[in-house]
Scaffold this motif. Structure first.
Motif, PDB file in Angstrom:
ATOM      1  N   GLU A 116       0.823  -1.211   0.000  1.00  0.00           N
ATOM      2  CA  GLU A 116       0.000   0.000   0.000  1.00  0.00           C
ATOM      3  C   GLU A 116       0.859   1.264   0.000  1.00  0.00           C
ATOM      4  OE1 GLU A 116      -3.900  -1.650   2.495  1.00  0.00           O
ATOM      5  OE2 GLU A 116      -2.121  -0.894   3.574  1.00  0.00           O
ATOM      6  N   PHE A 117       2.067   1.149   0.538  1.00  0.00           N
ATOM      7  CA  PHE A 117       2.959   2.309   0.583  1.00  0.00           C
ATOM      8  C   PHE A 117       3.638   2.557  -0.758  1.00  0.00           C
ATOM      9  CE2 PHE A 117       7.318   3.937   1.238  1.00  0.00           C
ATOM     10  CZ  PHE A 117       7.013   5.181   1.778  1.00  0.00           C
ATOM     11  N   LEU A 118       3.745   1.536  -1.596  1.00  0.00           N
ATOM     12  CA  LEU A 118       4.519   1.613  -2.826  1.00  0.00           C
ATOM     13  C   LEU A 118       4.165   2.825  -3.692  1.00  0.00           C
ATOM     14  CD1 LEU A 118       6.736   0.217  -4.381  1.00  0.00           C
ATOM     15  CD2 LEU A 118       5.024  -1.212  -5.513  1.00  0.00           C
ATOM     16  N   PRO A 119       2.891   3.154  -3.946  1.00  0.00           N
ATOM     17  CA  PRO A 119       2.601   4.347  -4.765  1.00  0.00           C
ATOM     18  C   PRO A 119       3.109   5.638  -4.132  1.00  0.00           C
ATOM     19  CG  PRO A 119       0.664   2.928  -4.590  1.00  0.00           C
ATOM     20  CD  PRO A 119       1.666   2.415  -3.597  1.00  0.00           C
ATOM     21  N   HIS A 120       3.097   5.688  -2.782  1.00  0.00           N
ATOM     22  CA  HIS A 120       3.565   6.895  -2.100  1.00  0.00           C
ATOM     23  C   HIS A 120       5.077   7.047  -2.205  1.00  0.00           C
ATOM     24  CE1 HIS A 120      -0.396   7.475  -0.195  1.00  0.00           C
ATOM     25  NE2 HIS A 120      -0.403   6.151  -0.034  1.00  0.00           N
ATOM     26  N   TYR A 121       5.774   5.942  -2.413  1.00  0.00           N
ATOM     27  CA  TYR A 121       7.236   5.978  -2.472  1.00  0.00           C
ATOM     28  C   TYR A 121       7.736   6.848  -3.618  1.00  0.00           C
ATOM     29  CZ  TYR A 121      12.064   4.340  -3.040  1.00  0.00           C
ATOM     30  OH  TYR A 121      13.420   4.282  -3.179  1.00  0.00           O
ATOM     31  N   PHE A 122       6.958   6.945  -4.679  1.00  0.00           N
ATOM     32  CA  PHE A 122       7.380   7.697  -5.858  1.00  0.00           C
ATOM     33  C   PHE A 122       6.886   9.145  -5.827  1.00  0.00           C
ATOM     34  CE2 PHE A 122       7.315   3.231  -7.030  1.00  0.00           C
ATOM     35  CZ  PHE A 122       8.578   3.082  -7.574  1.00  0.00           C
ATOM     36  N   THR A 123       6.540   9.601  -4.624  1.00  0.00           N
ATOM     37  CA  THR A 123       6.110  10.987  -4.449  1.00  0.00           C
ATOM     38  C   THR A 123       7.282  11.840  -3.981  1.00  0.00           C
ATOM     39  OG1 THR A 123       3.892  10.224  -3.811  1.00  0.00           O
ATOM     40  CG2 THR A 123       4.482  12.502  -3.273  1.00  0.00           C
ATOM     41  N   GLY A 124       7.875  12.584  -4.872  1.00  0.00           N
ATOM     42  CA  GLY A 124       8.968  13.474  -4.509  1.00  0.00           C
ATOM     43  C   GLY A 124      10.267  12.746  -4.206  1.00  0.00           C
ATOM     44  N   ILE A 125      11.317  13.512  -3.885  1.00  0.00           N
ATOM     45  CA  ILE A 125      12.642  12.985  -3.582  1.00  0.00           C
ATOM     46  C   ILE A 125      12.857  13.009  -2.077  1.00  0.00           C
ATOM     47  CG2 ILE A 125      15.121  13.223  -3.981  1.00  0.00           C
ATOM     48  CD1 ILE A 125      13.478  12.523  -6.469  1.00  0.00           C
ATOM     49  N   TYR A 126      13.332  11.907  -1.529  1.00  0.00           N
ATOM     50  CA  TYR A 126      13.574  11.824  -0.085  1.00  0.00           C
ATOM     51  C   TYR A 126      14.545  12.923   0.352  1.00  0.00           C
ATOM     52  CZ  TYR A 126      14.678   9.881   4.500  1.00  0.00           C
ATOM     53  OH  TYR A 126      14.852   9.707   5.856  1.00  0.00           O
ATOM     54  N   GLY A 127      14.165  13.620   1.419  1.00  0.00           N
ATOM     55  CA  GLY A 127      14.997  14.701   1.936  1.00  0.00           C
ATOM     56  C   GLY A 127      14.643  16.065   1.376  1.00  0.00           C
ATOM     57  N   ILE A 128      13.724  16.129   0.401  1.00  0.00           N
ATOM     58  CA  ILE A 128      13.306  17.391  -0.198  1.00  0.00           C
ATOM     59  C   ILE A 128      11.792  17.530  -0.078  1.00  0.00           C
ATOM     60  CG2 ILE A 128      13.256  18.794  -2.299  1.00  0.00           C
ATOM     61  CD1 ILE A 128      15.714  17.332  -3.266  1.00  0.00           C
TER      62      ILE A 128
END
Length: 287
Positions: A123-135
């Motif tokens: 369920e988290f997988l689609p959210h993973y591609f939201t923006g760049i980590y740390g930004i």
């Protein structure tokens, strides 16, 4: 034609293995130190924080130093194209794999443990591609989370290739040889700390593990330069006990005064190189 076999520097292999093992130990302790992290143990310990602070002092500078020495030998043969292709397969491919596997899992665990997400990893997988980590609260691990070192080393290797090639196989060879012959005189290798100190004085912001990218680039180039001259490396080995004594004093002072950070890091690196050359230049099945 020179058919003399080139001796492998096994101590570099050993030091790399030991350094990366230290990184593993470091991250295993981060569950228990006082600072926040991706996942934290309910109980934390000041003693663990002291160990973390000490490892922060030298761990990544030393790894970049060893990487620079390895680059010197990697440029021994082959073309620039082959060198870049080698770095793509050794560094960039593992980094990309991590972005879509371990990096995603790590971001998910961080969100779960910090109450930022509730649900399964699927369920988290689609959210993973939201923006760049740390930004801006993004999630995608563009630099592979804990494999950020691969991303930085890959960029350094490619961007610095013209300079390194010039120093290794171009007209810069003679100049580097003269400089390293001078530094090979007893104790003069300490002068190499001056550019490192200048980087700090110029106010370059310290980022990952307490050092700026400029500092890591310095250690990479210095490792390359050191590996070019056997006399210089032999001088470092002979004075290993001196480096150890100075490193211990500087490290003790650093724990109370951050201004000694650069000196402690540099002398610890010299210490590890010196003792590594003396006791670890051996081939074995364990290695």
């Amino acid at each position: 034609m020179n058919t003399k076999a080139v001796e492998r520097k096994y101590y570099l292999d050993w030091l790399r293995v030991l350094a990366i093992s230290t990184v593993f130990l470091y991250h295993s302790m981060r569950f228990f130190n006082l600072d926040d992290w991706h996942v934290k143990n309910p109980l934390t310990y000041p003693l663990i924080q002291n160990v973390i602070d000490f490892l922060d002092l030298w761990m990544m500078p030393f790894i970049f130093l060893i990487s620079g020495a390895s680059l010197f030998f990697a440029l021994r043969k082959g073309s620039p194209g082959k060198f870049i292709a080698d770095k793509v397969f050794r560094l960039f491919v593992p980094l990309v794999v991590c972005m879509f596997t371990h990096g995603m899992l790590q971001v998910y665990l961080e969100h779960i443990s910090h109450g930022l997400f509730s649900g399964t990893v699927i369920e988290f997988l689609p959210h993973y591609f939201t923006g760049i980590y740390g930004i801006d609260n993004g999630n995608f691990a563009l630099v592979g989370m804990h494999l950020w070192y691969l991303a930085i080393l890959f960029l350094f290797s490619v961007l610095c290739l013209p300079l390194l090639w010039w120093l290794r196989r171009g007209k810069g060879v003679n100049g580097m040889q003269k400089m390293t012959n001078l530094l090979a005189k007893p104790g003069l290798v300490v002068l190499m700390i001056l550019p490192f100190t200048a980087i700090s004085i110029l106010g370059m912001e310290r980022g990952i593990f307490g050092y700026s990218l400029g500092a890591y680039l310095f250690f990479l180039v210095v490792g390359f330069v050191l590996a070019s001259n056997d006399k210089l490396m032999s001088s470092i080995e002979k004075l290993r006990w001196v480096w150890l004594a100075i490193a211990l004093i500087a490290s003790v002072i650093f724990m109370r005064n951050d201004e000694m950070r650069d000196s402690a890091a540099w002398f610890l690196c010299l210490t590890f190189l010196g003792f590594g050359m003396r006791y670890l230049n051996k081939k074995s099945s364990l290695l």
